[in-house]
Motif scaffolding. Structure first.
Motif, PDB file in Angstrom:
ATOM      1  N   ASN A  24      29.995  43.569  36.102  1.00 32.42           N
ATOM      2  CA  ASN A  24      31.461  43.846  35.768  1.00 32.42           C
ATOM      3  C   ASN A  24      32.285  42.874  35.151  1.00 32.42           C
ATOM      4  OD1 ASN A  24      31.437  46.731  37.241  1.00 32.42           O
ATOM      5  ND2 ASN A  24      30.351  45.349  38.487  1.00 32.42           N
ATOM      6  N   GLY A  25      31.688  41.589  34.817  1.00 32.95           N
ATOM      7  CA  GLY A  25      32.446  40.528  34.089  1.00 32.95           C
ATOM      8  C   GLY A  25      33.319  40.049  35.135  1.00 32.95           C
ATOM      9  N   ILE A  26      33.210  39.770  36.352  1.00 31.69           N
ATOM     10  CA  ILE A  26      34.357  39.210  37.323  1.00 31.69           C
ATOM     11  C   ILE A  26      33.944  37.802  37.216  1.00 31.69           C
ATOM     12  CG2 ILE A  26      34.908  39.031  39.806  1.00 31.69           C
ATOM     13  CD1 ILE A  26      33.899  41.997  40.083  1.00 31.69           C
ATOM     14  N   ASP A  27      35.311  37.140  37.120  1.00 31.47           N
ATOM     15  CA  ASP A  27      35.117  35.644  37.019  1.00 31.47           C
ATOM     16  C   ASP A  27      35.344  34.982  38.271  1.00 31.47           C
ATOM     17  OD1 ASP A  27      35.438  32.926  35.986  1.00 31.47           O
ATOM     18  OD2 ASP A  27      37.376  33.012  35.781  1.00 31.47           O
ATOM     19  N   SER A  28      34.193  34.200  38.599  1.00 30.54           N
ATOM     20  CA  SER A  28      33.841  33.689  39.738  1.00 30.54           C
ATOM     21  C   SER A  28      33.335  31.915  39.713  1.00 30.54           C
ATOM     22  CB  SER A  28      32.843  34.131  40.799  1.00 30.54           C
ATOM     23  OG  SER A  28      31.420  34.047  40.226  1.00 30.54           O
ATOM     24  N   ARG A  29      33.798  31.050  40.538  1.00 24.43           N
ATOM     25  CA  ARG A  29      33.554  29.798  40.084  1.00 24.43           C
ATOM     26  C   ARG A  29      32.721  29.143  41.513  1.00 24.43           C
ATOM     27  NH1 ARG A  29      38.918  27.326  37.147  1.00 24.43           N
ATOM     28  NH2 ARG A  29      39.029  29.250  35.548  1.00 24.43           N
ATOM     29  N   GLY A  30      32.067  28.427  41.083  1.00 26.59           N
ATOM     30  CA  GLY A  30      31.146  27.485  42.310  1.00 26.59           C
ATOM     31  C   GLY A  30      30.422  28.174  43.180  1.00 26.59           C
ATOM     32  N   LYS A  56      39.229  43.136  42.307  1.00 23.68           N
ATOM     33  CA  LYS A  56      38.161  43.961  41.537  1.00 23.68           C
ATOM     34  C   LYS A  56      36.897  44.092  42.409  1.00 23.68           C
ATOM     35  CE  LYS A  56      39.681  42.448  37.004  1.00 23.68           C
ATOM     36  NZ  LYS A  56      39.515  41.711  35.796  1.00 23.68           N
ATOM     37  N   LEU A  57      36.552  42.843  42.926  1.00 26.18           N
ATOM     38  CA  LEU A  57      35.198  42.897  43.516  1.00 26.18           C
ATOM     39  C   LEU A  57      35.030  43.575  44.881  1.00 26.18           C
ATOM     40  CD1 LEU A  57      32.299  41.433  43.811  1.00 26.18           C
ATOM     41  CD2 LEU A  57      33.477  39.490  45.061  1.00 26.18           C
ATOM     42  N   ILE A  58      36.271  43.645  45.702  1.00 25.33           N
ATOM     43  CA  ILE A  58      36.218  44.291  47.110  1.00 25.33           C
ATOM     44  C   ILE A  58      36.245  45.622  46.750  1.00 25.33           C
ATOM     45  CG2 ILE A  58      37.111  42.550  48.304  1.00 25.33           C
ATOM     46  CD1 ILE A  58      39.615  43.796  48.166  1.00 25.33           C
ATOM     47  N   ARG A  59      36.861  46.428  45.288  1.00 21.10           N
ATOM     48  CA  ARG A  59      36.834  47.847  45.277  1.00 21.10           C
ATOM     49  C   ARG A  59      35.534  48.212  44.668  1.00 21.10           C
ATOM     50  NH1 ARG A  59      41.839  46.470  42.822  1.00 21.10           N
ATOM     51  NH2 ARG A  59      40.887  46.052  40.703  1.00 21.10           N
ATOM     52  N   VAL A 108      31.195  43.248  53.415  1.00 24.97           N
ATOM     53  CA  VAL A 108      30.225  42.408  52.743  1.00 24.97           C
ATOM     54  C   VAL A 108      30.988  41.214  52.381  1.00 24.97           C
ATOM     55  CG1 VAL A 108      28.960  41.891  50.346  1.00 24.97           C
ATOM     56  CG2 VAL A 108      29.168  44.163  51.700  1.00 24.97           C
ATOM     57  N   VAL A 109      32.187  41.045  51.944  1.00 25.23           N
ATOM     58  CA  VAL A 109      32.767  39.905  51.502  1.00 25.23           C
ATOM     59  C   VAL A 109      34.091  39.354  52.596  1.00 25.23           C
ATOM     60  CG1 VAL A 109      33.949  38.611  49.494  1.00 25.23           C
ATOM     61  CG2 VAL A 109      32.247  40.332  49.184  1.00 25.23           C
ATOM     62  N   VAL A 110      33.848  38.292  52.931  1.00 27.26           N
ATOM     63  CA  VAL A 110      34.763  37.595  54.014  1.00 27.26           C
ATOM     64  C   VAL A 110      35.577  36.414  53.197  1.00 27.26           C
ATOM     65  CG1 VAL A 110      35.169  36.351  56.156  1.00 27.26           C
ATOM     66  CG2 VAL A 110      33.433  38.181  56.006  1.00 27.26           C
ATOM     67  N   THR A 111      37.116  36.722  53.478  1.00 28.59           N
ATOM     68  CA  THR A 111      37.687  35.605  52.812  1.00 28.59           C
ATOM     69  C   THR A 111      37.876  34.370  53.895  1.00 28.59           C
ATOM     70  OG1 THR A 111      39.269  37.076  51.427  1.00 28.59           O
ATOM     71  CG2 THR A 111      39.923  34.758  52.404  1.00 28.59           C
ATOM     72  N   GLU A 112      37.549  33.102  53.542  1.00 28.71           N
ATOM     73  CA  GLU A 112      37.429  31.930  54.425  1.00 28.71           C
ATOM     74  C   GLU A 112      38.733  31.218  54.203  1.00 28.71           C
ATOM     75  OE1 GLU A 112      32.815  30.968  55.068  1.00 28.71           O
ATOM     76  OE2 GLU A 112      33.975  29.853  53.564  1.00 28.71           O
ATOM     77  N   ARG A 113      39.214  31.037  53.107  1.00 30.01           N
ATOM     78  CA  ARG A 113      40.574  30.235  52.897  1.00 30.01           C
ATOM     79  C   ARG A 113      41.438  30.619  51.706  1.00 30.01           C
ATOM     80  NH1 ARG A 113      40.522  23.401  52.906  1.00 30.01           N
ATOM     81  NH2 ARG A 113      42.806  23.303  53.016  1.00 30.01           N
ATOM     82  N   ARG A 114      42.501  30.660  51.693  1.00 26.08           N
ATOM     83  CA  ARG A 114      43.460  30.727  50.563  1.00 26.08           C
ATOM     84  C   ARG A 114      44.221  29.686  50.245  1.00 26.08           C
ATOM     85  NH1 ARG A 114      43.578  35.407  54.074  1.00 26.08           N
ATOM     86  NH2 ARG A 114      43.297  37.411  53.245  1.00 26.08           N
ATOM     87  N   HIS A 115      44.435  29.494  48.768  1.00 29.94           N
ATOM     88  CA  HIS A 115      44.980  28.487  48.380  1.00 29.94           C
ATOM     89  C   HIS A 115      45.852  28.945  47.295  1.00 29.94           C
ATOM     90  CE1 HIS A 115      41.433  26.025  49.452  1.00 29.94           C
ATOM     91  NE2 HIS A 115      40.839  26.835  49.359  1.00 29.94           N
TER      92      HIS A 115
END
Length: 410
Positions: free
Chosen positions: A33-39, A59-62, A68-75
């Motif tokens: 889906n061309g989702i931009d992720s890093r690291g 986009k990813l969680i939709r 499946v995905v857990v947010t660990e930290r927000r910046h």
């Protein structure tokens, strides 16, 4: 990368993770889906971790089950504003900060140097500082042509320099003067001969200007003429002489004797452990003292200064960080007392070896070493370390024409 990372921080981004069993599904979804992720990386606990902006995360969680995905930290700025939304001082401070940032663009924040080899960045920046240009200088008030012209005139090691402003960063480009031993020198200047700096047997001669007086295989004595700086010109019967600056490398097999001498009785420093500390902030070239050394400094003390530049986002997602025009300067004064120390033969020899290493690198730099013999002995309260080196080196020494030296022939 720097601008895109800054935009991500302004928009907000998060560090996310998913269990190992969903790793393949996450990777396929991101790529498809061309989702931009890093690291994106697999960690020791088996979790797959990565970072992405809030919009990409949406986009990813939709496309995946919620667990499946857990947010660990927000910046980023949105989370910072939300955290302190009830504190009125925050928005007021941001407005003041924005004004200060706007005004600060009129000043030099950073200086970078390129093109230098023999001169260090610090030497060039210090020379610019002596001319009134440095971090904190108001950009509109600078006469860049005058600064560059004066720097060339006052620094013997620079032949050309330019200073260009890229935003708030001053980019200094220099061209250094060629070293005296550079064989490609244009030959202008005082007429000179080249004579032998020591005895030796000629191996090869590389002449750029002047008349060669020796050949390979010939033995020469110290002071003997190697390259003549007086050239004959004109036709027969109309001959004249043209003095030039001789340029050549004359390599010879020679013997060099090096000696390091270390006294057995010496004076050494012993630090008492007492320290005085001073701290200051250098902000746009202005020094603000925070803490001064207390009391009168003792006669026996070493003063050490540590200057550390503040860098925004250093070690974070921003590549390289942003150097700020702010430095923390910490000064240490360590008290010591002197004591007479008697060295053993082994200790004195070890120090002589260290001194000999330095002599090798300075005296025999660029020489081809053929053989080395070594001896050491104690005499008159000193340790002597003697090394005799047979090597091939450039023995040409430049002398002005008209000055007699040894057996030099004019």
């Amino acid at each position: 990368m720097l601008i895109s990372d800054l935009l991500d921080w302004l928009a907000g981004y998060r560090d996310a993770a998913c269990p190992a069993e969903y790793a393949a599904e996450i990777c396929n979804t991101v790529m498809k889906n061309g989702i931009d992720s890093r690291g994106m990386r697999r960690c020791g606990d088996g979790m797959l971790r990565f970072s992405m902006t809030d919009s990409e995360y949406g986009k990813l969680i939709r496309l995946l089950p919620e667990e499946v995905v857990v947010t660990e930290r927000r910046h980023g700025l949105p989370y910072l504003v939300y955290r302190y939304r009830k504190r009125i001082g925050i928005p007021v401070g941001l407005v003041i900060f924005a004004v200060l940032v706007k005004l600060s663009t009129l000043y030099v924040w950073d200086i970078t140097v390129s093109g230098n080899e023999r001169l260090s960045d610090e030497e060039i920046i210090s020379s610019l500082g002596d001319l009134g240009f440095g971090i904190g200088t108001k950009i509109p008030s600078v006469d860049f042509y005058s600064i560059c012209h004066r720097l060339v005139l006052e620094n013997d090691g620079i032949s050309w320099v330019s200073v260009n402003m890229i935003g708030t960063t001053a980019r200094v480009e220099v061209i250094e003067l060629r070293a005296k031993e550079d064989i490609n020198d244009d030959g202008n200047g005082t007429p000179t001969n080249l004579v032998a700096a020591c005895d030796g047997k000629i191996v090869r001669v590389e002449t750029a200007s002047g008349r060669t007086e020796v050949r390979a295989g010939e033995s020469v004595k110290k002071g003997q003429l190697l390259v003549n700086g007086v050239l004959e010109i004109g036709k027969e019967g109309e001959r004249g002489y043209l003095p030039v600056r001789s340029r050549a490398r004359v390599y010879a097999e020679t013997e060099v004797r090096l000696e390091a001498v270390i006294p057995f009785e010496t004076v050494e420093k012993t630090f008492t452990g007492r320290k005085n500390l001073s701290k200051s902030i250098n902000f746009f070239g202005k020094t603000i003292k925070l803490k001064e050394n207390s009391g009168i400094l003792p006669d026996g003390c070493d003063i050490i200064e540590d200057k550390r530049r503040l860098v925004l986002f250093e070690g974070g997602r921003l590549t390289g960080g942003i150097a700020l025009p702010v430095s923390i300067v910490t000064g240490y004064c360590e008290e010591y007392r002197t004591e007479n120390v008697i060295l053993t033969e082994d200790e004195a020899l070890m120090r002589a070896e260290r001194e000999m290493t330095d002599m090798f690198s300075s005296v025999l730099s660029g020489a081809e070493i053929l053989s080395v013999s070594s001896e050491h002995f104690a005499a008159d309260g000193e340790m002597h370390l003697v090394r005799t080196v047979v090597c091939i080196m450039n023995i040409a020494e430049e002398v002005p024409i008209g000055i007699s030296r040894g057996s030099e022939r004019q």
